[in-house]
Scaffold this motif. Structure first.
Motif, PDB file in Angstrom:
ATOM      1  N   TRP A 312       0.823  -1.195   0.000  1.00 50.24           N
ATOM      2  CA  TRP A 312       0.000   0.000   0.000  1.00 50.24           C
ATOM      3  C   TRP A 312       0.865   1.256   0.000  1.00 50.24           C
ATOM      4  O   TRP A 312       0.502   2.271  -0.603  1.00 50.24           O
ATOM      5  CB  TRP A 312      -0.916   0.011   1.214  1.00 50.24           C
ATOM      6  CG  TRP A 312      -2.033  -0.987   1.161  1.00 50.24           C
ATOM      7  CD1 TRP A 312      -2.062  -2.141   0.428  1.00 50.24           C
ATOM      8  CD2 TRP A 312      -3.266  -0.931   1.865  1.00 50.24           C
ATOM      9  NE1 TRP A 312      -3.237  -2.810   0.649  1.00 50.24           N
ATOM     10  CE2 TRP A 312      -4.006  -2.090   1.534  1.00 50.24           C
ATOM     11  CE3 TRP A 312      -3.814  -0.025   2.762  1.00 50.24           C
ATOM     12  CZ2 TRP A 312      -5.267  -2.355   2.054  1.00 50.24           C
ATOM     13  CZ3 TRP A 312      -5.073  -0.294   3.299  1.00 50.24           C
ATOM     14  CH2 TRP A 312      -5.792  -1.438   2.939  1.00 50.24           C
ATOM     15  N   GLN A 316       0.340   4.389  -2.558  1.00 44.50           N
ATOM     16  CA  GLN A 316      -0.180   5.689  -2.140  1.00 44.50           C
ATOM     17  C   GLN A 316       0.667   6.361  -1.070  1.00 44.50           C
ATOM     18  O   GLN A 316       0.468   7.534  -0.802  1.00 44.50           O
ATOM     19  CB  GLN A 316      -1.623   5.512  -1.631  1.00 44.50           C
ATOM     20  CG  GLN A 316      -2.312   6.742  -1.105  1.00 44.50           C
ATOM     21  CD  GLN A 316      -2.571   7.781  -2.190  1.00 44.50           C
ATOM     22  OE1 GLN A 316      -2.488   7.475  -3.367  1.00 44.50           O
ATOM     23  NE2 GLN A 316      -2.878   9.000  -1.794  1.00 44.50           N
ATOM     24  N   ASN A 327       1.270  12.230   2.671  1.00 43.66           N
ATOM     25  CA  ASN A 327       1.709  10.867   2.415  1.00 43.66           C
ATOM     26  C   ASN A 327       3.110  10.871   1.839  1.00 43.66           C
ATOM     27  O   ASN A 327       3.527  11.808   1.166  1.00 43.66           O
ATOM     28  CB  ASN A 327       0.750  10.171   1.437  1.00 43.66           C
ATOM     29  CG  ASN A 327      -0.602   9.921   2.068  1.00 43.66           C
ATOM     30  OD1 ASN A 327      -0.722   9.149   3.001  1.00 43.66           O
ATOM     31  ND2 ASN A 327      -1.622  10.616   1.580  1.00 43.66           N
ATOM     32  N   ALA A 330       5.467   6.600  -1.663  1.00 39.61           N
ATOM     33  CA  ALA A 330       4.863   5.955  -2.821  1.00 39.61           C
ATOM     34  C   ALA A 330       5.788   6.036  -4.025  1.00 39.61           C
ATOM     35  O   ALA A 330       6.605   6.950  -4.151  1.00 39.61           O
ATOM     36  CB  ALA A 330       3.530   6.610  -3.155  1.00 39.61           C
ATOM     37  N   HIS A 367      -8.014   4.231   1.013  1.00 36.13           N
ATOM     38  CA  HIS A 367      -6.657   4.722   1.223  1.00 36.13           C
ATOM     39  C   HIS A 367      -6.216   5.620   0.074  1.00 36.13           C
ATOM     40  O   HIS A 367      -5.510   6.622   0.274  1.00 36.13           O
ATOM     41  CB  HIS A 367      -5.718   3.513   1.340  1.00 36.13           C
ATOM     42  CG  HIS A 367      -4.335   3.840   1.790  1.00 36.13           C
ATOM     43  ND1 HIS A 367      -4.047   4.333   3.046  1.00 36.13           N
ATOM     44  CD2 HIS A 367      -3.133   3.736   1.151  1.00 36.13           C
ATOM     45  CE1 HIS A 367      -2.748   4.521   3.169  1.00 36.13           C
ATOM     46  NE2 HIS A 367      -2.164   4.168   2.032  1.00 36.13           N
ATOM     47  N   ILE A 368      -6.642   5.277  -1.138  1.00 30.29           N
ATOM     48  CA  ILE A 368      -6.279   6.076  -2.316  1.00 30.29           C
ATOM     49  C   ILE A 368      -7.194   7.285  -2.465  1.00 30.29           C
ATOM     50  O   ILE A 368      -6.748   8.398  -2.762  1.00 30.29           O
ATOM     51  CB  ILE A 368      -6.358   5.211  -3.595  1.00 30.29           C
ATOM     52  CG1 ILE A 368      -5.337   4.069  -3.537  1.00 30.29           C
ATOM     53  CG2 ILE A 368      -6.129   6.061  -4.842  1.00 30.29           C
ATOM     54  CD1 ILE A 368      -5.487   3.058  -4.663  1.00 30.29           C
ATOM     55  N   ASP A 383      -0.723  10.346 -12.440  1.00 33.04           N
ATOM     56  CA  ASP A 383      -1.113   9.262 -11.540  1.00 33.04           C
ATOM     57  C   ASP A 383      -2.342   8.517 -12.045  1.00 33.04           C
ATOM     58  O   ASP A 383      -3.085   7.926 -11.266  1.00 33.04           O
ATOM     59  CB  ASP A 383      -1.392   9.820 -10.134  1.00 33.04           C
ATOM     60  CG  ASP A 383      -0.117  10.265  -9.433  1.00 33.04           C
ATOM     61  OD1 ASP A 383       0.960   9.793  -9.826  1.00 33.04           O
ATOM     62  OD2 ASP A 383      -0.209  11.075  -8.498  1.00 33.04           O
ATOM     63  N   LYS A 386      -3.534   5.134 -10.800  1.00 29.20           N
ATOM     64  CA  LYS A 386      -4.282   4.979  -9.542  1.00 29.20           C
ATOM     65  C   LYS A 386      -5.788   4.921  -9.817  1.00 29.20           C
ATOM     66  O   LYS A 386      -6.526   4.181  -9.159  1.00 29.20           O
ATOM     67  CB  LYS A 386      -3.966   6.127  -8.589  1.00 29.20           C
ATOM     68  CG  LYS A 386      -2.552   6.110  -8.044  1.00 29.20           C
ATOM     69  CD  LYS A 386      -2.356   7.246  -7.057  1.00 29.20           C
ATOM     70  CE  LYS A 386      -0.925   7.298  -6.545  1.00 29.20           C
ATOM     71  NZ  LYS A 386      -0.719   8.414  -5.603  1.00 29.20           N
TER      72      LYS A 386
END
Length: 427
Positions: A312, A316, A327, A330, A367-368, A383, A386
């Motif tokens: 994970w 992210q 965050n 990633a 989470h994303i 991105d 994602k």
């Protein structure tokens, strides 16, 4: 067909005297060459096989390369001859301490009393005289490490050869990032990128058996090493600073970077390149070579919370403290999402990507999406993977998982609605 035959060497009682060589970059790993081939008039004729006999190193270890007449006809220029030799050099090439692999260039020297060592250049034609030298054994080839050349004399990437001794060092993040920094400093980022294209090709050329071989009692394979390499990217800046002995004395003035080819600290640009190179190689390795049964087995016996945390984070990043908006860790450009989709397609156990976990008790969709729903203008088109991962997960989650409430009471549908119904989304 080409054949390679190793013949037991005759070990001399003493080292042979070294003939004079032309000035220039230091030469490494001298190999004395003696090749038997019929002399020709401006080319190769006849239907018989041709033998290139090479004596390697100070030990005089012989190496014979058999060529058909058609293969010999393809040796038109010195560059062709060098590439032919490079394909048959099997013994390890000496490399500097702290480097994960060797990148070298072949130099061909004609040893003759009258010329005192004349170097043959890539674009020179392999004419009748050169074939005669091959027959007489008066040509000598040497392997020169790329760091032996000043930046203005670095050969093109197409003429470089790649050598490594073990896969453990070839995927060591500290060695790789430090070596990338040194290449960038010596010859610039473009030069570094051309060298690392050889690294990528070497790993993608591994057989499926090598990629899926079990390395320890936990069932780990080469893929686990690749994931450790990707996790090491989080420390890239610190590793580059450690590779620069002068870093502590540098300040943010341009003239303090005169020893860098590009005249500046590599910084974010080299890190972008490393993220793309390391992650793209891993993704392609998974897609092309990973065995689904081996992927499932190698992850099934690992701590599922640790695996989920690591994967994970590559997608992210992990939140700091009580805020989801900060965050870090990633993979850039959405490459973590591409990697996770490739792993799921190759048998990654469901416990590693489904379910809820972490300080917010959320699933991977939440989470994303939660940080993005909170600050939609932070969305980066680079991105896009994602977004593809969100659809990929939604197709595989159960209704219960899609309706799972995190500690803030939100579900994935709520985040999607908040994101898509905002005024900014009209564009």
């Amino acid at each position: 067909a080409k054949h390679l035959q190793d013949v037991a060497p005759e070990v001399p009682n003493h080292l042979p005297a070294q003939p004079q060589v032309p000035s220039g970059p230091p030469l490494a790993e001298p190999l004395f060459s003696h090749r038997k081939m019929p002399p020709v008039d401006g080319g190769v004729h006849g239907a018989e096989n041709h033998i290139l006999k090479v004596l390697g190193g100070f030990s005089g270890e012989p190496l014979r390369v058999h060529l058909t007449s058609q293969e010999a006809k393809k040796i038109v220029r010195i560059r062709d001859l060098k590439r032919c030799l490079a394909r048959h050099v099997t013994r390890p090439v000496t490399r500097s301490d702290g480097t994960p692999f060797s990148v070298y260039w072949i130099r061909l020297i004609h040893m003759d009393v009258s010329t005192a060592g004349m170097e043959l250049h890539d674009e020179d034609t392999v004419d009748a005289e050169i074939w005669k030298w091959l027959e007489q054994g008066s040509l000598r080839y040497m392997l020169a490490d790329v760091f032996c050349f000043p930046p203005e004399e670095l050969p093109s990437g197409d003429d470089l050869n790649f050598s490594f001794q073990n896969l453990e060092e070839l995927l060591d993040p500290k060695l790789l990032i430090g070596y990338a920094f040194k290449l960038c400093k010596h010859g610039g980022q473009a030069w570094c990128e051309s060298v690392f294209s050889l690294w990528t090709s070497a790993l993608l050329s591994l057989s499926s058996n090598q990629v899926n071989a079990v390395e320890n009692i936990l069932g780990h394979t080469l893929l686990n090493r690749c994931l450790s390499l990707l996790q090491g990217l989080d420390e890239a800046e610190d590793l580059m600073r450690a590779a620069d002995p002068e870093f502590a004395n540098r300040i943010q003035w341009a003239d303090w970077y005169e020893d860098f080819y590009d005249k500046h600290w590599p910084g974010e640009t080299i890190q972008d390149f490393l993220h793309k190179t390391f992650a793209s190689m891993t993704i392609e390795l998974v897609r092309r070579k990973a065995d689904p049964h081996r992927v499932e087995e190698s992850f099934r016996h690992m701590n599922k919370h640790r695996v989920k945390s690591d994967l994970w984070k590559l997608v992210q990043g992990h939140p700091y403290g009580c805020s989801r908006l900060r965050n870090d860790g990633a993979l850039r450009f959405g490459l973590g999402a591409d990697l996770l989709m490739a792993l799921i397609d190759k048998g990654l156990p469901r416990c590693c990507w489904a379910g809820h976990w972490g300080p917010f008790n959320d699933n991977l969709l939440q989470h994303i999406m939660a940080p993005l729903a909170a600050v939609p203008f932070d969305w980066n088109p680079e991105d896009g993977a994602k977004a593809e991962l969100c659809i990929f997960l939604a197709e595989r989650f159960s209704l219960e998982e899609l309706c799972h409430q995190a500690t803030d009471g939100q579900i994935a549908f709520s985040h999607a609605e908040e994101f898509c119904c905002g005024a900014w989304a009209a564009n």
